[in-house]
Write a protein that holds these residues in place. Structure first.
Motif, PDB file in Angstrom:
ATOM      1  N   GLY A  81      18.968  53.057 -19.250  1.00 39.64           N
ATOM      2  CA  GLY A  81      19.541  52.629 -20.533  1.00 39.64           C
ATOM      3  C   GLY A  81      19.100  51.229 -20.901  1.00 39.64           C
ATOM      4  N   ALA A  82      19.093  50.343 -19.916  1.00 36.14           N
ATOM      5  CA  ALA A  82      18.715  48.948 -20.181  1.00 36.14           C
ATOM      6  C   ALA A  82      17.269  48.854 -20.651  1.00 36.14           C
ATOM      7  N   PHE A  83      16.391  49.636 -20.048  1.00 35.40           N
ATOM      8  CA  PHE A  83      14.989  49.612 -20.487  1.00 35.40           C
ATOM      9  C   PHE A  83      14.887  50.081 -21.937  1.00 35.40           C
ATOM     10  N   MET A  84      15.593  51.164 -22.262  1.00 36.23           N
ATOM     11  CA  MET A  84      15.521  51.660 -23.644  1.00 36.23           C
ATOM     12  C   MET A  84      16.106  50.643 -24.619  1.00 36.23           C
ATOM     13  N   GLY A  85      17.028  49.810 -24.111  1.00 37.86           N
ATOM     14  CA  GLY A  85      17.604  48.757 -24.940  1.00 37.86           C
ATOM     15  C   GLY A  85      16.756  47.487 -24.985  1.00 37.86           C
TER      16      GLY A  85
ATOM     17  N   LYS B 289      15.254  45.797 -22.134  1.00 34.05           N
ATOM     18  CA  LYS B 289      15.208  44.945 -20.946  1.00 34.05           C
ATOM     19  C   LYS B 289      14.107  45.378 -19.983  1.00 34.05           C
TER      20      LYS B 289
ATOM     21  N   PHE C   8      16.968  42.203 -15.980  1.00 35.80           N
ATOM     22  CA  PHE C   8      18.131  43.088 -15.801  1.00 35.80           C
ATOM     23  C   PHE C   8      18.047  43.677 -14.402  1.00 35.80           C
TER      24      PHE C   8
END
Lengths: 163, 183
Positions: A57-61, A63, A18
């Motif tokens: 946000g992407a890390f928490m999702g 990625k 990401f």
């Protein structure tokens, strides 16, 4: 191997999937490689600080996030780095084109260029400074490990002569 | 309608949606009303609620509801442009618009002269809702069932509820939220 290819290879090796970006003339080729990679979600952003929010946000999702930016973007993102990434212990790999370094042709780049390592120091963000593509191949994979293990951003400062 | 009543009514309609809540009193009010592992309370990074929500929406299939504010979105208007371009079908951005910076003492924001719903529409958002805050019955299910990205412009009264600071550590909020996403 040129610098862009070396950095791209290490992103792949680190399983970065990401990437948010804002352009720098030195990041042009790398951005095109990331855009063409179907296994990487590439999100061009309007301002680096916004990109840090998206990466959080992407890390928490689930990625593995990275940002491609010029060092000027570090200045745009100081609050997010402190009150989001440091506070919540979030990792991100920051691939930074470091303008205002040896060989800079534009004097306007020098103030932020000089401030960049000090801003990272003030934020207690670790950074590496590979001087050649070979050094990048060795150092950048370690950077993501540090980021993920410690829950911290890690900077890769790529000065003008790197490219 | 007071902001806390708006958050209460919308929250009552939520089930498994992931929620990102803006810094300051909005997060405190949401936590006071109902705490859940589906909530990400923003304790810092002013302006970035919509960006954090976009990153989550692009990384999961779950629906993401963002409680943002007028001052916050004014600080990060570029986020609307990025959300429109990335076009996440699972993102609902709710701007609770009290025309002021509520958490810092209700200083006026430019939302009193600029219509944020019109801004979203001009950017290109297709699925827009407006609530003037005088609704007797809030039919929010329709919003939740609309394909994203959805922009919800919700006028609320200025002022904050008298609710305590969130007694959670940032890292614990994150860890709990990430465990919830992994379920």
């Amino acid at each position: 191997m040129d610098g862009s290819q070396a950095v791209y290879n290490t992103l792949k090796q680190s399983e970065i999937n990401f990437v948010v970006s804002l352009p720098c003339v030195n990041l042009d080729k790398l951005m095109k490689m990331v855009e063409a990679d179907e296994d990487i979600i590439h999100v061009p952003v309007t301002r680096e600080e916004e990109g840090f929010g998206i990466c959080a946000g992407a890390f928490m999702g689930g990625k593995k996030p990275a940002i491609l930016m010029q060092n000027s973007g570090l200045g745009n993102s100081v609050n997010a780095l402190a009150s989001l990434f440091e506070l919540y212990k979030l990792p991100i790999l920051m691939i930074i084109s470091h303008r205002g370094t040896d060989g800079e042709f534009m004097s306007a780049q020098i103030p932020m260029g000089n401030a960049t390592p000090k801003v990272l120091d003030a934020l207690q963000i670790p950074y590496l400074n590979p001087k050649t593509p070979d050094e990048a191949l060795k150092l950048i994979p370690k950077a993501w490990n540090i980021a993920e293990t410690n829950g911290t951003p890690v900077g890769i400062l790529l000065s003008i002569k790197f490219w | 309608m007071e902001r806390i009543d708006t958050i209460r009514k919308i929250s009552e309609e939520l089930t498994s949606e992931l929620v990102v809540c803006n810094i300051g009193f909005p997060s405190r009010e949401l936590h006071y009303l109902k705490d859940s592992s589906t909530h990400f309370y923003m304790l810092g990074s002013m302006g970035l609620a919509s960006s954090i929500g976009l990153g989550i929406a692009m990384s999961t299939k779950r629906k993401v509801v963002i409680f943002d504010g007028d001052g916050s979105i004014l600080m990060n208007l570029g986020s609307l442009v990025t959300i429109f371009n990335q076009n996440p079908d699972n993102l609902i951005l709710i701007v609770l618009d009290n025309e002021c910076y509520g958490s810092t003492g209700s200083q006026c924001s430019y939302a009193s002269t600029v219509n944020l719903g019109n801004v979203a529409e001009a950017v290109g958002f297709k699925n827009n809702f407006f609530f003037d805050g005088n609704e007797k019955e809030l039919k929010f299910k329709e919003v939740l069932n609309t394909c994203g990205p959805v922009f919800v412009h919700f006028k609320v009264k200025p002022g904050n509820a008298n609710v305590p600071v969130i007694p959670l550590e940032a890292v614990d909020i994150k860890d709990r939220f990430m465990d919830e996403i992994k379920k």
